[in-house]
Design an enzyme around this catalytic site. Structure first.
Site, PDB file in Angstrom:
ATOM      1  N   SER A  45       0.808  -1.223   0.000  1.00 16.58           N
ATOM      2  CA  SER A  45       0.000   0.000   0.000  1.00 16.58           C
ATOM      3  C   SER A  45       0.841   1.273   0.000  1.00 16.58           C
ATOM      4  O   SER A  45       0.447   2.294  -0.582  1.00 16.58           O
ATOM      5  CB  SER A  45      -0.936   0.008   1.211  1.00 16.58           C
ATOM      6  OG  SER A  45      -1.813  -1.092   1.186  1.00 16.58           O
ATOM      7  N   SER A  68      -4.156  -1.115   6.387  1.00 15.12           N
ATOM      8  CA  SER A  68      -2.945  -1.492   5.655  1.00 15.12           C
ATOM      9  C   SER A  68      -1.829  -1.931   6.595  1.00 15.12           C
ATOM     10  O   SER A  68      -1.607  -1.335   7.651  1.00 15.12           O
ATOM     11  CB  SER A  68      -2.439  -0.313   4.818  1.00 15.12           C
ATOM     12  OG  SER A  68      -3.357   0.062   3.834  1.00 15.12           O
ATOM     13  N   GLU A 112       4.573  -6.486   7.771  1.00 18.14           N
ATOM     14  CA  GLU A 112       4.953  -7.637   6.956  1.00 18.14           C
ATOM     15  C   GLU A 112       6.381  -7.388   6.497  1.00 18.14           C
ATOM     16  O   GLU A 112       6.640  -6.487   5.706  1.00 18.14           O
ATOM     17  CB  GLU A 112       4.029  -7.831   5.758  1.00 18.14           C
ATOM     18  CG  GLU A 112       4.389  -9.075   4.940  1.00 18.14           C
ATOM     19  CD  GLU A 112       3.429  -9.347   3.800  1.00 18.14           C
ATOM     20  OE1 GLU A 112       3.897  -9.824   2.741  1.00 18.14           O
ATOM     21  OE2 GLU A 112       2.230  -9.075   3.954  1.00 18.14           O
ATOM     22  N   ASP A 135       4.586 -15.466  -3.870  1.00 16.32           N
ATOM     23  CA  ASP A 135       4.231 -14.049  -3.686  1.00 16.32           C
ATOM     24  C   ASP A 135       5.416 -13.101  -3.859  1.00 16.32           C
ATOM     25  O   ASP A 135       5.231 -11.898  -4.070  1.00 16.32           O
ATOM     26  CB  ASP A 135       3.626 -13.828  -2.300  1.00 16.32           C
ATOM     27  CG  ASP A 135       2.120 -13.960  -2.298  1.00 16.32           C
ATOM     28  OD1 ASP A 135       1.552 -14.264  -3.370  1.00 16.32           O
ATOM     29  OD2 ASP A 135       1.506 -13.767  -1.236  1.00 16.32           O
ATOM     30  N   SER A 194       0.184 -14.692  -8.959  1.00 16.94           N
ATOM     31  CA  SER A 194      -1.098 -14.093  -8.600  1.00 16.94           C
ATOM     32  C   SER A 194      -2.145 -15.140  -8.267  1.00 16.94           C
ATOM     33  O   SER A 194      -2.940 -14.970  -7.343  1.00 16.94           O
ATOM     34  CB  SER A 194      -1.593 -13.199  -9.755  1.00 16.94           C
ATOM     35  OG  SER A 194      -0.741 -12.098  -9.950  1.00 16.94           O
ATOM     36  N   LYS A 213      -5.564  -2.105  -3.381  1.00 18.39           N
ATOM     37  CA  LYS A 213      -6.797  -2.870  -3.244  1.00 18.39           C
ATOM     38  C   LYS A 213      -8.027  -2.052  -3.596  1.00 18.39           C
ATOM     39  O   LYS A 213      -8.951  -2.550  -4.245  1.00 18.39           O
ATOM     40  CB  LYS A 213      -6.904  -3.430  -1.823  1.00 18.39           C
ATOM     41  CG  LYS A 213      -5.921  -4.561  -1.560  1.00 18.39           C
ATOM     42  CD  LYS A 213      -6.042  -5.098  -0.144  1.00 18.39           C
ATOM     43  CE  LYS A 213      -5.084  -6.259   0.057  1.00 18.39           C
ATOM     44  NZ  LYS A 213      -5.123  -6.773   1.452  1.00 18.39           N
TER      45      LYS A 213
END
Length: 263
Positions: free
Chosen positions: A34, A44, A82, A125, A161, A198
């Site tokens: 983000s 986020s 993260e 990912d 994805s 998103k």
């Protein structure tokens, strides 16, 4: 929850922690997610990718994990973190699936507190993270990402994805907002080759959804823009329309996959 100023301080602490643990092995640290896709929202995470010269030993893994547990999540009055650490030689030259050396995510806190210590493992990912880090071009320390990381081929971006879709579907009832928005992002990534935020992915999808499937995604988008993770509510009528919406989006994703060359 920490605002933008708090997030800046949190990023600084993450970079200092990683640098203190990895020392001269750090080649660079980069924002993704983000932060580089339109700005942080109430729900986020703070997403940081660290590129290292070599794998961590067990002592370093424990030290890094202990530090992250103290600077991540609502229990510490800050955003979830993260943090992904990758060894440069595992992704440059690029190959699929890439290997992650260390992954911290707040969703795994319970397992960390029970004794789990992140270990090297394949992580599709990483294709998405690296693509976002390259396009965001936001080094926190070290060299610019284009000097450290190779671009990810589109075919591997597609594979990465869709790799997580089964896991997403397992979490549809418990993490509805995130699952719906992530599926919208997968759909738009396959269709356009771009990774959007998103809410931007939801905007793209809403313009292409039949009217009967828009309300569900519209609600998920509004929750994402307005509410932290702990505040997710769905009426019975909307909840009943979640699965039909998901089935429609999965059909669109499958349709795009049949048109994508397989590698």
């Amino acid at each position: 929850m920490a605002g933008e100023a708090g997030a800046v301080d949190q990023v600084r602490r993450i970079v200092e922690l990683a640098g203190g643990v990895l020392g001269r092995d750090v080649i660079g640290a980069y924002l993704h997610g983000s932060s580089v896709l339109g700005g942080l929202r109430p729900a986020s995470d703070v997403d940081v990718l660290v590129v290292s010269r070599r794998r961590m030993d067990e002592r370093a893994r424990h030290t890094l994990l202990d530090g992250l547990l103290r600077i991540s999540g609502s229990g510490n009055q800050v955003r979830p973190v993260e943090l992904t650490v990758v060894v440069q030689s595992e992704v440059r030259p690029w190959r699929y699936p890439p290997t992650c050396d260390f992954l911290y995510g707040e969703w795994l806190r319970g397992e960390y507190e029970a004794g789990l210590v992140p270990q090297p493992q394949p992580m599709p990912d990483l294709a998405l993270l690296i693509t976002m880090a390259l396009s965001g071009d936001h080094p926190l320390t070290g060299l610019r990402p284009a000097r450290v990381l190779n671009p990810v081929p589109r075919a591997d971006l597609v594979r990465a994805s869709v790799a997580g879709i089964p896991g997403l579907l397992d979490e549809l009832d418990s993490d509805t907002r995130n699952v719906l928005l992530t599926l919208a992002r997968i759909w738009t990534t396959l269709a356009t080759g771009r990774i959007r935020s998103k809410d931007a992915a939801a905007d793209w999808a809403l313009a292409r959804l039949p009217s009967e499937h828009r309300a569900v995604l519209g609600h998920a988008r509004q929750l994402y823009l307005d509410c932290p993770y702990s505040e997710e509510s769905w009426s019975g009528a909307l909840r009943a329309r979640v699965r039909p919406h998901v089935d429609h989006v999965l059909t669109e994703i499958d349709r795009l996959l049949t048109r994508t060359p397989r590698m």
